[in-house]
Design a protein around this motif. Structure first.
Motif, short mmCIF file in Angstrom:
data_model
loop_
_atom_site.label_atom_id
_atom_site.label_comp_id
_atom_site.label_asym_id
_atom_site.label_seq_id
_atom_site.Cartn_x
_atom_site.Cartn_y
_atom_site.Cartn_z
N TYR A 16 0.83 -1.21 0.00
CA TYR A 16 0.00 0.00 0.00
C TYR A 16 0.87 1.26 0.00
CZ TYR A 16 -2.96 3.63 2.19
OH TYR A 16 -3.60 4.79 2.51
N ARG A 17 1.93 1.26 0.81
CA ARG A 17 2.83 2.41 0.85
C ARG A 17 3.52 2.63 -0.49
NH1 ARG A 17 4.90 4.15 5.85
NH2 ARG A 17 7.04 4.06 5.09
N LEU A 18 3.86 1.52 -1.16
CA LEU A 18 4.45 1.64 -2.49
C LEU A 18 3.44 2.18 -3.49
CD1 LEU A 18 6.80 0.98 -4.50
CD2 LEU A 18 5.67 -1.22 -4.85
N LEU A 19 2.23 1.63 -3.47
CA LEU A 19 1.20 2.06 -4.41
C LEU A 19 0.91 3.55 -4.30
CD1 LEU A 19 -1.68 -0.59 -4.52
CD2 LEU A 19 -0.21 0.15 -6.39
N THR A 20 0.78 4.04 -3.07
CA THR A 20 0.44 5.45 -2.90
C THR A 20 1.61 6.38 -3.23
OG1 THR A 20 0.95 5.28 -0.52
CG2 THR A 20 -1.36 5.03 -1.19
N SER A 21 2.78 5.80 -3.43
CA SER A 21 3.93 6.61 -3.86
C SER A 21 4.10 6.63 -5.37
CB SER A 21 5.22 6.09 -3.20
OG SER A 21 5.20 6.26 -1.81
N VAL A 22 3.43 5.71 -6.07
CA VAL A 22 3.58 5.67 -7.53
C VAL A 22 2.29 6.02 -8.26
CG1 VAL A 22 5.49 4.04 -7.45
CG2 VAL A 22 3.16 3.17 -7.66
N VAL A 23 1.14 5.86 -7.61
CA VAL A 23 -0.12 6.31 -8.21
C VAL A 23 -0.33 7.74 -7.74
CG1 VAL A 23 -2.59 5.86 -8.48
CG2 VAL A 23 -1.01 3.95 -8.18
N VAL A 24 0.32 8.66 -8.43
CA VAL A 24 0.38 10.06 -8.00
C VAL A 24 0.30 10.98 -9.21
CG1 VAL A 24 1.68 9.64 -5.88
CG2 VAL A 24 2.92 9.91 -8.03
N PRO A 25 -0.15 12.22 -9.03
CA PRO A 25 -0.83 12.73 -7.82
C PRO A 25 -2.27 12.22 -7.77
CG PRO A 25 -0.83 14.40 -9.52
CD PRO A 25 -0.04 13.24 -10.08
N ARG A 26 -2.83 12.18 -6.57
CA ARG A 26 -4.21 11.72 -6.40
C ARG A 26 -5.07 12.87 -5.90
NH1 ARG A 26 -1.17 8.43 -3.61
NH2 ARG A 26 -2.16 8.92 -1.63
N PRO A 27 -6.17 13.18 -6.61
CA PRO A 27 -7.09 14.19 -6.10
C PRO A 27 -7.72 13.73 -4.79
CG PRO A 27 -8.09 13.03 -7.93
CD PRO A 27 -6.67 12.56 -7.85
N ILE A 28 -8.14 14.68 -4.00
CA ILE A 28 -8.66 14.38 -2.66
C ILE A 28 -10.15 14.70 -2.60
CG2 ILE A 28 -8.47 14.90 -0.20
CD1 ILE A 28 -5.59 15.95 -0.89
N ALA A 29 -10.94 13.72 -2.17
CA ALA A 29 -12.35 13.95 -1.87
C ALA A 29 -12.45 14.32 -0.40
CB ALA A 29 -13.16 12.70 -2.16
N TRP A 30 -12.82 15.55 -0.12
CA TRP A 30 -13.01 15.99 1.27
C TRP A 30 -14.48 15.75 1.59
CZ3 TRP A 30 -11.43 21.58 3.16
CH2 TRP A 30 -11.01 21.51 4.50
N VAL A 31 -14.75 14.61 2.20
CA VAL A 31 -16.10 14.09 2.31
C VAL A 31 -16.76 14.52 3.62
CG1 VAL A 31 -17.52 12.00 2.36
CG2 VAL A 31 -15.47 12.08 0.92
N SER A 32 -17.87 15.22 3.50
CA SER A 32 -18.67 15.54 4.68
C SER A 32 -19.91 14.65 4.68
CB SER A 32 -19.05 17.02 4.72
OG SER A 32 -19.71 17.43 3.55
N SER A 33 -20.25 14.19 5.87
CA SER A 33 -21.39 13.31 6.04
C SER A 33 -22.00 13.57 7.41
CB SER A 33 -20.98 11.84 5.91
OG SER A 33 -19.99 11.50 6.88
N VAL A 34 -23.17 13.02 7.63
CA VAL A 34 -23.86 13.17 8.92
C VAL A 34 -24.35 11.80 9.34
CG1 VAL A 34 -25.76 14.26 10.16
CG2 VAL A 34 -24.58 15.52 8.36
#
Length: 206
Positions: A16-34
């Motif tokens: 997982y640490r390797l994947l997140t270093s090579v699948v880049v850049p990744r947009p961020i979903a700033w998710v709000s929920s209730v």
């Protein structure tokens, strides 16, 4: 020369640490929920993309069972706000593993504003909010892909050009890289796609 990595030998977390270093850049979903009990939650999820054009559907992945996932299951609604560069520290703060009864809006001092079509609030300081109704949740391994149909896109007017198109230099979105690294827009390059009947023929052979 290359170094090969075998997921089966490394184990999930290391790969997982390797994947997140090579699948880049990744947009961020700033998710709000209730939650069903009325507790507001706000969390960044960096496995985020468009899943469908018509109907407009976006997706993000919850790595494991998290408050965002549980709330969306309970209520069927969420909002994805863009993560702007000037809210870098606030976005990071909402990744803290607070207890379910703690609202990240309150804990991190982030101003909220009402949404137009769903119960979860928007991030007031974000230039873009996508109000979503749950389409489906799809389990994949130890993760859950959450699909949401967009009911309303609310974009701050001063980020739009004369044709109502959002300008990247005004949005200034953050992205996730590897480890504790984050990315900003940096330089932007433009190029048009080449129609097949205008193919120049000098790109082959490499």
């Amino acid at each position: 020369m290359r170094t090969d990595f075998d997921p089966a030998e490394m184990g999930g977390r290391s790969f997982y640490r390797l994947l997140t270093s090579v699948v880049v850049p990744r947009p961020i979903a700033w998710v709000s929920s209730v939650s069903a009990a009325g507790v507001e939650n706000l969390a960044p999820h960096s496995f985020f993309t468009i899943a469908s054009v018509n109907p407009p559907v976006v997706s993000f992945t919850s790595v494991g069972e998290k408050d965002s996932l549980r709330n969306i299951r309970e209520t069927g609604e969420f909002v994805i706000s863009l993560t702007p560069e000037d809210m870098f520290e606030a976005v990071n703060a909402t990744g803290t593993g607070f207890a379910a009864e703690v609202s990240e809006f309150d804990a991190a001092g982030i101003a909220a504003e009402p949404s137009a079509t769903v119960r979860p609030p928007r991030v007031a300081g974000s230039p873009v909010a996508l109000e979503c109704r749950l389409h489906e949740i799809h389990p994949v391994g130890d993760c859950f892909v959450v699909y949401g149909e967009i009911l309303r896109a609310a974009v701050r007017s001063d980020t739009l050009d004369a044709d109502s198109h959002p300008r990247i230099e005004a949005l200034r979105p953050l992205s996730r890289l590897g480890l504790n690294e984050w990315g900003t827009v940096g330089g932007v390059r433009e190029i048009t796609r080449i129609p097949a009947d205008e193919w120049p023929g000098h790109y082959g052979g490499n």
